[in-house]
Design a protein around this motif. Structure first.
Motif, short mmCIF file in Angstrom:
data_model
loop_
_atom_site.label_atom_id
_atom_site.label_comp_id
_atom_site.label_asym_id
_atom_site.label_seq_id
_atom_site.Cartn_x
_atom_site.Cartn_y
_atom_site.Cartn_z
N TYR A 97 20.90 35.30 91.37
CA TYR A 97 22.14 34.35 90.73
C TYR A 97 23.02 34.00 92.06
O TYR A 97 22.92 34.55 93.16
N CYS A 102 25.88 38.38 88.23
CA CYS A 102 24.73 37.97 87.52
C CYS A 102 24.67 36.99 86.50
O CYS A 102 24.29 37.44 85.46
N GLN A 105 22.20 32.24 86.89
CA GLN A 105 20.80 32.35 87.33
C GLN A 105 20.34 31.06 88.00
O GLN A 105 20.29 30.07 87.57
N SER A 108 13.92 33.00 88.14
CA SER A 108 13.45 34.31 87.57
C SER A 108 11.98 34.25 87.64
O SER A 108 11.44 33.03 87.38
N SER A 129 23.95 37.43 93.78
CA SER A 129 23.49 38.65 93.13
C SER A 129 22.13 38.63 92.69
O SER A 129 21.58 37.59 92.81
N LYS A 130 21.38 39.85 92.41
CA LYS A 130 20.16 39.81 91.99
C LYS A 130 19.90 41.09 90.79
O LYS A 130 20.87 41.97 90.89
N SER A 131 18.92 41.01 90.09
CA SER A 131 18.63 41.94 88.99
C SER A 131 17.07 42.11 88.70
O SER A 131 16.42 41.20 89.18
#
Length: 165
Positions: A97, A102, A105, A108, A129-131
């Motif tokens: 992101y 988050c 985006q 992905s 950020s990342k997830s």
């Protein structure tokens, strides 16, 4: 990178083995009647001397019969185990992101432990950020080993009947 844990065997306690009597021989001991000394035993019976334990017979009672009052059960199984873990895998959905919450985006993709992967944030966009979300897990398995039968059933509590032939 794939991280796997050791595979541990599940051991279900088997029911206790049946206490079989492999000797299948029985004895019935009777005392002679005091009113009839010297009278031979009825048909099918022998004149014998009883001894506790497994003993040698002497004249004139040389027809030896050993009986057992029980059994010693030394049966069991070898320890169970598992071979090398095989087939374990996991798949995640990895996202990046541009903001720190988050919410915005940028990219992905699915990432699997079964294939090499090198992900790069698109050029010109700062990573905020990342997830990662687990999509699928296969714990794999291992080949079982052990569980072979050990030991034996042995006679116990012997008694000896020394009989006249």
């Amino acid at each position: 990178m794939l991280v796997t844990a050791a595979c541990t065997p599940r051991v279900d306690e088997p029911p206790p083995p049946a206490l079989l009597d492999p000797w299948l021989t029985r004895a019935l001991a009777c005392m002679p009647s005091p009113e009839q000394p010297g009278v031979p035993p009825p048909g099918g019976f022998l004149t014998c001397i009883f001894h506790e334990g497994d003993v040698t017979c002497e004249e004139p009672y040389l027809d030896r019969h050993v009986f057992y009052g029980g059994a010693e059960d030394g049966r069991g199984c070898s320890e169970c185990g598992c071979g090398e873990l095989k087939g374990a895998s996991c798949t995640i959905m990895a996202s990046v992101y541009s903001d720190g919450a988050c919410a915005e985006q940028v990219a992905s993709t699915l990432v699997s432990s079964m294939a090499p992967f090198c992900g790069v944030t698109p050029p010109g966009i700062a990573l905020g950020s990342k997830s990662a979300e687990v999509v699928a897990v296969d714990p794999g398995g291992c080949a079982p080993s052990g569980g072979e039968p050990l030991g034996e059933l042995l006679p116990a509590e012997p008694s000896t009947f020394c009989c006249q032939a």
